[in-house]
Every structure is written in structure tokens, then in C-alpha cells.
Design an enzyme around this catalytic site. Structure first.
Site, mmCIF file in Angstrom:
data_model
loop_
_atom_site.group_PDB
_atom_site.id
_atom_site.type_symbol
_atom_site.label_atom_id
_atom_site.label_comp_id
_atom_site.label_asym_id
_atom_site.label_seq_id
_atom_site.Cartn_x
_atom_site.Cartn_y
_atom_site.Cartn_z
ATOM 1 N N CYS A 205 14.521 7.937 7.339
ATOM 2 C CA CYS A 205 14.340 9.238 6.704
ATOM 3 C C CYS A 205 13.332 9.201 5.555
ATOM 4 O O CYS A 205 13.697 9.084 4.383
ATOM 5 C CB CYS A 205 15.656 9.801 6.185
ATOM 6 S SG CYS A 205 15.437 11.492 5.614
ATOM 7 N N CYS A 385 13.442 16.386 8.963
ATOM 8 C CA CYS A 385 13.826 15.916 7.641
ATOM 9 C C CYS A 385 14.216 17.136 6.808
ATOM 10 O O CYS A 385 13.334 17.861 6.351
ATOM 11 C CB CYS A 385 12.635 15.185 7.018
ATOM 12 S SG CYS A 385 13.016 14.584 5.380
#
Ligand code: UQ1
Length: 455
Positions: A205, A385
Site C-alpha cells: 500500500c 488506495c
């Protein structure tokens, strides 16, 4: 001829097929002699290495096709607990407790799956065999390698000691052991220089390193301790990133750069933290310079990389990731091996959202392979994201290969580069709920919604 003898004389996958026809499932899995090395391999149609987001989604989606019987599918993972890691940024921001995000792993595994609660020692793809840490050997028709990647606190000198020392102002959202130190560290910080880092190389991430910064900034702003102009702000903030810009995707990077400037955050681009020396952060710049900066608080994102048992196996590419085709998720050399998620070579951002798209594709293609068909499904690189930009707002970055936006809510007229409250509630409330309610059970397809039937 017994299946034991057959396995010595035939290829392991053919032996596996014979064993399934001739031996009851329970007998195959109940070998209890003292030296496991002497025991015949245990055969499964599919062996899945890793019970993270990818392993749980894929194993349960396979089961839900209705094509597999008791113990046809085995899942291998040494973990006692499963963690919803996307929630750890929320823990760092004081919005959740780390214990509400974890579940005992065995409870998440359907009883029709055979769980080997053990580590993998080696892969022998030429023999269709996986050897476990206790010496047990598993053979398979199809292998799915999804063990994730390793978060390596030791790769930055001084990080392990600083992040685990309760008196130090260095913290890290990326491990279960260190994540609960982050918010108390932010809360007690009243003035000085704060640095938030992001390393060069692969991380899970890629937005998380700045999410925690935006939450900290908002917290300090609400406390009257942060102002965009450095001259009269008790706290100053630097974002020190190995990347040359705020984010890897141009559209969102531009929006985040505007936020950075508007909010008075210093950008230290193409700088990679190599060492923490007391109150000094040591960086290496892209041009090779060593840059030293003193700090009063630092949030550090560790280096990450392939697990040794993957890296040192015939399955890995040069970087240590499982070397699969970008679109079919099939191994480039071994046609009965598949990978997805963090451990894979797929050139997209490593997130649980990416798994929502990868898992159904891998499952379709693997089932086709079992029937002798070519892979029918193609992955476009979808990942996402949900970028917390303050308390109450999220920029929902969604994109595919080539850094091209692929926005789920674009069809309703939303530009997802604009942070919104509705996306914040998706991130904070809906995704953690749907993850344990449906995703780990093989019933969630991300932007496609609930999966009724994976076929
Ligand atoms: C998603 O499905 C998901 O899993 C539960 C996430 O959490 C890790 C996400 O961050 C995202 C973006 C998705 C994608 C789903 C939609 C509805 C955009």
C-alpha cells in the site's frame, strides 16, 4: 499397486490423481509415524501457500465453485492469527484498536479445506512437491503461491530498536507489534520537527506512508499545534520519500502535491532512509549524497521484500517475486503454478483491493487448467488506495496497469481525486466489515460487489 509405490514411479501429479481415486480422503491425511520424511507425500488437487487476503479469498472461491471435495484443497500457513492490515493506518490515527482487526486463523478456514498450520521449507516445482518445515511433503496438481512479503525492520539501521522502545518518538504502522505505539506518540508530541518516511523499493500500500502523515497533521492542526506556515507553527512536517513525487499515479500525485503545498509540508523527494542515529535520520539521495536531518518525531516505513523461501526457489524472478504472467497470473515456466498479491511479480500496487480483482481471475484460470483449457480471464492491473487525507475524508485512488485511473464511482459523476466523506466511511467502516463478512469467505469481488457464483 499402492499409491505409495506409484508415487515413486510416476510423476507426482499423476500419482496425486490416482491416489484421489483409490484412497479415502481421511486416510490420505492421517499419516502418524514418527519420522515424517519416511511418509508418502500427501496429495491434494490444489495446494495454496499463504492464508492472507489472497490465500483466503482464493481457497474459498475455489471451494464455492462446487468442483472440490473434502481436503481436495490444502492451505499452508504457520500463522496463528490473521490480521486485516489495511486497518492498521486507522489504528495509527487512533480510530481503531489493533485487536479488533485480528481473528484466529483456523476459524477463518472452511472445514472442507485441509489446513497445514506450518511453514514452507522448499518448493520443488519439477516434482510438483512442497516440503514443510516439519519435513512433510505435499504434492499437487495445481499450486497457488500467495505468502505475501516480509516487512524487514532490520534493513534500516536502528529502526528495530527505536520502533520497539516505548520512550522513543520513532514509530511504525506496518507491524502488529509496533502499530499501537503510533497514536500515543502523535498525541504526546507538542512541538518540533516531524518526519514521515517512505522507502525506495516495494512496499505494501504505497499510500499508507502519507496517510498516517495526513492524519497526524490534522490531529496537530485541531490541537492548534500545526499551521501551514513554518514560521509560527510549533510543529513542522517533512515527507521524506524514495519516490520522485508524492504518488506513483500522475492524476493522484498531482492532487496530493497540491495538498502538500497548501498544507505547508516539506517534500524531501528521492531520499531513502538508511539509518536512525539517535535523533538524526540518515538518508541516501538518488544522486548518492548522504543527507542527515535531526528530528523530534519520526514515522518510519520499513523496507519490504520477498520471503527467503520464495526468493531462493525456482519460482522466483530476479527480484524474488513469483514470476507470473501479468494478465493470466500463471507462472511463466511452470504451467500449474499461480500467484497473486504481494508475493507475485504483478507490476501493480500491493493492496487488499488488488486481491478483490486478482482472486476471481486466478480461480477462473486455475479451474480451466484443471479441465485442460487455456486461461479465459485476464487481469488489467486493478488496484486501489483509499488515501486518508484528513479525519473524515478519503481520496479513493483506483487505477490499473500503466497508472491509468479506473474509478468505480466515475460513472456517477465523481472525480475520485477529490477527497470525500463517503469514501472515508467506505475505508473506515464498510471495507473492514465486508472483509470479514464476505471477502475471506470468497464472496467479495471489490468493485464488482458480492460474488454470487465465481464460475
Ligand atoms: C475493496 O473491495 C476492499 O476490500 C474490502 C478494500 O479494502 C481493503 C479497498 O480498499 C477497496 C478500494 C475495495 C474496492 C471496492 C470498491 C467498492 C471500490
Amino acid at each position: 499397486m499402492s499409491s505409495r509405490l506409484l508415487s515413486l514411479s510416476l510423476s507426482a501429479s499423476r500419482a496425486a490423481a490416482v491416489a484421489r481415486q483409490s484412497t479415502p480422503a481421511t486416510a490420505r491425511t492421517l499419516a502418524t509415524v514418527s519420522s515424517v520424511q519416511d511418509v508418502a507425500p500427501r496429495n491434494h488437487k490444489v495446494v495454496i501457500v499463504g492464508a492472507g487476503s489472497a490465500g483466503l479469498s482464493i481457497s474459498h472461491q475455489l471451494l464455492r465453485t462446487g468442483k472440490f471435495r473434502q481436503d481436495d484443497i490444502a492451505i499452508v500457513d504457520p500463522a496463528q492469527w490473521h490480521h486485516y492490515q489495511p486497518g492498521w493506518t486507522l489504528v495509527g490515527g487512533g480510530l481503531k484498536h489493533k485487536d479488533e482487526l485480528k481473528r484466529p486463523l483456523p476459524e477463518l478456514i472452511d472445514p472442507k479445506l485441509k489446513l497445514y498450520n506450518n511453514a514452507v521449507e522448499t518448493f520443488a516445482p519439477h516434482d510438483n512437491t512442497v516440503t514443510l518445515a516439519d519435513g512433510a511433503r505435499l504434492t499437487y496438481d495445481q499450486l497457488v503461491v500467495v505468502p505475501g512479503i516480509k516487512v524487514d525492520l532490520a534493513a534500516i539501521k536502528g529502526l528495530q530498536e527505536a520502533a520497539t522502545n516505548p520512550d522513543s518518538n520513532v514509530s511504525c504502522i506496518y507491524t502488529y507489534e509496533t502499530v499501537d505505539k503510533v497514536f500515543p506518540t502523535i498525541k504526546r508530541f507538542k512541538q518540533g520537527r516531524a518526519i514521515f518516511t517512505q522507502p525506495t523499493g516495494v512496499v505494501k500500500c504505497a499510500g499508507a506512508p502519507q496517510k498516517i502523515m495526513w492524519l497526524a497533521l490534522d490531529h496537530w492542526k485541531r490541537e492548534g499545534r500545526y499551521k501551514p506556515s513554518a514560521s509560527d507553527s510549533p510543529i513542522t512536517i517533512t515527507f521524506a520519500t524514495g519516490l520522485p513525487q508524492m504518488f506513483g499515479v500522475a492524476k493522484y500525485s498531482k492532487a496530493l502535491e497540491e495538498l502538500r503545498k497548501e498544507r505547508g509540508v516539506e517534500g524531501l523527494f528521492a531520499h531513502d532512509l538508511t539509518e536512525i542515529d539517535g535523533n538524526t535520520a540518515v538518508f541516501k539521495s538518488a544522486s548518492g549524497d548522504v543527507v542527515r536531518r535531526t528530528f523530534d518525531l519520526m514515522h518510519v516505513v520499513p523496507k519490504m521484500g520477498a520471503h527467503a523461501f520464495v526468493k531462493n526457489s525456482p519460482l522466483a524472478n530476479e527480484a524474488g517475486f513469483v514470476d507470473v504472467d501479468d494478465h493470466t497470473l500463471r507462472h511463466k515456466k511452470y504451467a500449474n503454478v499461480w500467484s497473486a498479491g504481494d508475493a507475485s511479480s504483478l507490476p501493480t500496487s500491493k493492496t487488499a483491493a488488488a486481491i478483490t480483482s486478482q482472486a476471481p481471475i486466478l480461480v477462473k484460470n486455475l479451474v480451466a487448467a484443471l479441465d485442460g483449457r487455456e486461461p479465459p480471464a485476464h487481469y488489467d492491473g486493478y488496484t486501489s488506495c483509499p488515501l486518508l487525507t484528513e479525519y473524515g475524508k478519503v481520496m479513493l485512488a483506483e487505477f490499473k496497469y500503466g497508472g491509468e485511473p479506473k474509478e468505480t464511482f466515475g460513472q456517477y459523476g465523481f472525480d475520485q481525486a477529490t477527497p470525500r466523506r463517503a469514501f472515508y466511511h467506505l475505508k473506515k467502516d464498510f471495507f473492514p466489515w465486508v472483509y470479514y463478512k464476505a471477502m475471506v469467505k470468497g464472496m467479495w469481488g471489490g468493485p464488482k460487489g458480492f460474488l454470487i457464483n465465481t464460475n
